[in-house]
Design an enzyme around this catalytic site. Structure first.
Site, PDB file in Angstrom:
ATOM      1  CG  ASP A  73      -0.280   0.050   2.535  1.00 42.66           C
ATOM      2  OD1 ASP A  73       0.687  -0.712   2.728  1.00 42.66           O
ATOM      3  OD2 ASP A  73      -0.703   0.831   3.400  1.00 42.66           O
ATOM      4  CD  GLU A 137       4.270   0.969   7.029  1.00 43.88           C
ATOM      5  OE1 GLU A 137       5.040   1.305   7.951  1.00 43.88           O
ATOM      6  OE2 GLU A 137       3.971   1.740   6.085  1.00 43.88           O
TER       7      GLU A 137
END
Length: 384
Positions: A73, A137
């Site tokens: 991400d 994250e």
């Protein structure tokens, strides 16, 4: 003979996946296909709307099991018009690969995936290699690496050592690895008094002087002098707000927030208790009501210099000529979760362009990082 995985090409394909948290964007689908084709057993460990991927080559429960952790991400693009190149185009210009996540950290994921695939194809190890890759994250991080570790514990899966592939270097490849991280916590503090007319302050109970006294006490306090591996802990006042547009009104409440980055002298609980003691003192002095709402994002941790850090340092030196500094600086990372599972060290690219407009990475550094990871795997599995 099977062609080696090109980490630059894999990075480019990952960058073209618009995986802005919490969107998966096709990045984990791509990695699952690459790893499955190489004989990895892949399992999606999705939780709370977050997509995660667990991949293992070798036997479950192997005595020797080396892991990599990372995320696909990325943070939002921001003002796309300010970018020189398409943030999801993965264009290579003048030796740099451009795109959101190129530095943080799709290159790192591509490098360790490519290293792992080529290693098991060329030299099938006596043991297991595990890749734990999350899509959460950069966001709340509640259902990312923690979900993977919870699933691993339930399934009897285990890493004996792990590298988190976050960017760790400052200026040149190989100048720094992370053997720990400071803890991080934020306290939201509310002081409540009594609203009144500013011409008649005796009829009100002004919360602002109490907040000013409290903030001064907190900001003036020396938390510690640092430790062998950590800088001194810090407290930053990040906001003070009354929301009061009137100059003739004493407000009823004022709110403030402080952020503390702390070393292993403290825990989140001990600092919360210290904050409460300061609050109690000011509350008694001014007769106001003060509350705190504290969130600990991660505790301080250290993987003491030893076999794992030496193995990584030796590999970095062999590929770059640099002997990396063993540091605990910077913000938080998912290593704060992995440290409860096994020994963990962070080792990755130069991080100075991450999250910026025109985020980019030298393509040569991606190849070097794959070589470092490959050398680490060879060294780990060649040990008695």
């Amino acid at each position: 003979m099977t062609k080696p995985i090109d980490p630059v090409d894999l990075t480019a394909r990952l960058v073209r996946c618009a995986s802005v948290t919490p969107a998966e964007g096709g990045a984990l689908v791509l990695l699952e296909r690459v790893l499955s084709d190489a004989g990895f057993t892949c399992t999606r460990v999705d939780r709370g709307g977050v997509c995660n991927l667990f991949a293992r080559w070798g036997a479950k429960g192997a005595a020797r099991s080396f892991g990599f952790n990372g995320h696909t991400d990325v943070v939002p693009v921001g003002d796309e018009a300010a970018w020189t190149h398409d943030p999801f185009g993965a264009e290579i210009v003048d030796g740099y690969l451009y795109g959101r996540g190129a530095t943080d950290m799709k290159s790192g994921v591509a490098a360790f995936a490519a290293a792992a695939v080529d290693f098991v194809r060329d030299t099938p190890p006596d043991g297991a290699i595990i890749l734990a890759i999350t899509g959460d994250e950069e966001g709340p991080a509640l259902d990312g690496t923690t979900a993977l570790l919870d699933w691993m514990a339930a399934e009897g899966e285990a890493m004996r050592a792990c590298i988190v592939g976050e960017p760790t270097c400052v200026e040149t490849m190989g100048d720094m690895i992370k053997i720990g991280r400071r803890g991080s916590m934020t306290a939201h503090i509310t002081v409540t008094g009594k609203q009144g007319h500013s011409a008649y302050p005796h009829r009100a109970l002004n919360p602002l002087p109490a907040m000013a006294r409290l903030m001064d006490r907190l900001a003036s306090h020396t938390l510690d002098a640092g430790t062998d591996h950590f800088d001194p802990s810090t407290l930053a006042i990040v906001t003070i707000d009354t929301g009061n547009p009137a100059t003739n009104v004493i407000p009823a409440q004022v709110r403030a927030s402080v952020n503390i980055r702390f070393n292993d002298t403290h825990t989140g609980a001990s600092l919360t208790a210290w904050l409460q003691s300061e609050i109690d003192a000011v509350q008694a002095e001014f007769g106001v009501t003060i509350t705190q709402d504290t969130k600990v994002s991660g505790e301080a941790f250290l993987t003491p210099p030893g076999a794992l850090s030496k193995l990584i340092s030796d590999a970095v030196h062999a590929e770059t000529g640099n002997t990396p500094e063993m540091s605990t600086t910077g913000g938080t990372s998912d290593a704060r979760f992995v440290k409860d599972h096994c020994a963990v060290v962070e080792c990755g690219l130069v991080g100075k362009r991450m999250h910026q407009v025109d985020e980019r990475v030298p393509v040569a550094d991606i190849a070097t990082l794959k070589a470092i990871y490959t050398r680490i795997l060879r060294a780990y599995f060649s040990q008695p």
